[in-house]
Every structure is written in structure tokens, then in C-alpha cells.
Design a protein around this motif. Structure first.
Motif, PDB file in Angstrom:
ATOM      1  N   ARG A   1      -1.273  -2.931 -54.737  1.00 54.05           N
ATOM      2  CA  ARG A   1      -1.098  -1.806 -55.650  1.00 54.05           C
ATOM      3  C   ARG A   1      -1.742  -0.548 -55.058  1.00 54.05           C
ATOM      4  O   ARG A   1      -1.152   0.531 -55.065  1.00 54.05           O
ATOM      5  N   ARG A   2      -2.951  -0.688 -54.499  1.00 51.23           N
ATOM      6  CA  ARG A   2      -3.645   0.456 -53.910  1.00 51.23           C
ATOM      7  C   ARG A   2      -2.897   0.984 -52.688  1.00 51.23           C
ATOM      8  O   ARG A   2      -2.762   2.197 -52.503  1.00 51.23           O
ATOM      9  N   GLU A   3      -2.360   0.086 -51.859  1.00 55.92           N
ATOM     10  CA  GLU A   3      -1.596   0.501 -50.675  1.00 55.92           C
ATOM     11  C   GLU A   3      -0.317   1.244 -51.080  1.00 55.92           C
ATOM     12  O   GLU A   3       0.059   2.231 -50.462  1.00 55.92           O
ATOM     13  N   ARG A   4       0.357   0.767 -52.123  1.00 53.96           N
ATOM     14  CA  ARG A   4       1.578   1.431 -52.591  1.00 53.96           C
ATOM     15  C   ARG A   4       1.275   2.828 -53.106  1.00 53.96           C
ATOM     16  O   ARG A   4       2.017   3.774 -52.851  1.00 53.96           O
ATOM     17  N   GLU A   5       0.173   2.962 -53.860  1.00 52.56           N
ATOM     18  CA  GLU A   5      -0.203   4.277 -54.380  1.00 52.56           C
ATOM     19  C   GLU A   5      -0.512   5.230 -53.233  1.00 52.56           C
ATOM     20  O   GLU A   5      -0.136   6.400 -53.279  1.00 52.56           O
ATOM     21  N   PHE A   6      -1.176   4.739 -52.205  1.00 53.23           N
ATOM     22  CA  PHE A   6      -1.483   5.576 -51.042  1.00 53.23           C
ATOM     23  C   PHE A   6      -0.201   6.032 -50.363  1.00 53.23           C
ATOM     24  O   PHE A   6      -0.053   7.200 -50.020  1.00 53.23           O
ATOM     25  N   GLY A   7       0.737   5.109 -50.179  1.00 58.88           N
ATOM     26  CA  GLY A   7       2.013   5.449 -49.554  1.00 58.88           C
ATOM     27  C   GLY A   7       2.780   6.473 -50.363  1.00 58.88           C
ATOM     28  O   GLY A   7       3.390   7.399 -49.813  1.00 58.88           O
ATOM     29  N   LYS A   8       2.779   6.341 -51.695  1.00 58.95           N
ATOM     30  CA  LYS A   8       3.456   7.302 -52.570  1.00 58.95           C
ATOM     31  C   LYS A   8       2.805   8.669 -52.460  1.00 58.95           C
ATOM     32  O   LYS A   8       3.492   9.681 -52.329  1.00 58.95           O
TER      33      LYS A   8
END
Length: 95
Positions: free
Chosen positions: A71-78
Motif C-alpha cells: 500500500r505504501r509503495e503504491r501511494e509513493f508511485g501515485k
């Protein structure tokens, strides 16, 4: 630190190198008292050690579940994608 002040399990620090740990054992060699620090396995003269707050607590460690990490990695990518969309290409370097 005096010999009477030290005990097994006590948190200590060797100020010359910043090595910190807990006293694993106390040993007397040729009239000198030494303490073994658990983090290095080395003997240090007791009079060169000083009390320490908590050895190895220089940074906070936390366990993170795989779901939280994803979830944290996806938010960073977004967030990174949004940042690239908002560039106006002013620093393109063309001429």
C-alpha cells in the motif's frame, strides 16, 4: 566506571569508538577487571566504560506487514506520477 558499579546485563558504552551493548560477563585478567560487551564479544577494561541508556536503539525498528508495504509503495508511485504530470517542462534545456 568503578568495578563495583558494573553488573552483567547492564547497558554500557565504550566512548572511544561509540560501541554500545550489554555486559555479557565480567572477568579479571592479571589484576584488571574486564567486561565483555554482547554486541562485539570483546573485552573492555571496566574503567574505560560508561553507562548507556539503551544499546542498539539508535533507530526505531518496526515490523510492517506485506499489505502495508505494498500500500505504501503504491501511494509513493501515485505521488511520483502526479509530480511528473505537474511539470511544465521549463527545465527542458532546449535551445
Amino acid at each position: 566506571m568503578e568495578t563495583a558499579e558494573i553488573a552483567v546485563g547492564m547497558a554500557v558504552r565504550y566512548p572511544r569508538t561509540g560501541t554500545a551493548g550489554k555486559v555479557a560477563r565480567i572477568e579479571e585478567v592479571r589484576g584488571e577487571t574486564f567486561a565483555e560487551i554482547d554486541t562485539t564479544g570483546l573485552l573492555y577494561r571496566v574503567d574505560t566504560l560508561e553507562p548507556a541508556a539503551q544499546p542498539g536503539r539508535t533507530r526505531e525498528e518496526r515490523e510492517e506487514s506485506a499489505e502495508d508495504l505494498i500500500r505504501r509503495e503504491r501511494e509513493f508511485g501515485k505521488d511520483l506520477g502526479d509530480a511528473w504530470k505537474n511539470i511544465d517542462n521549463a527545465c527542458e534545456g532546449g535551445g
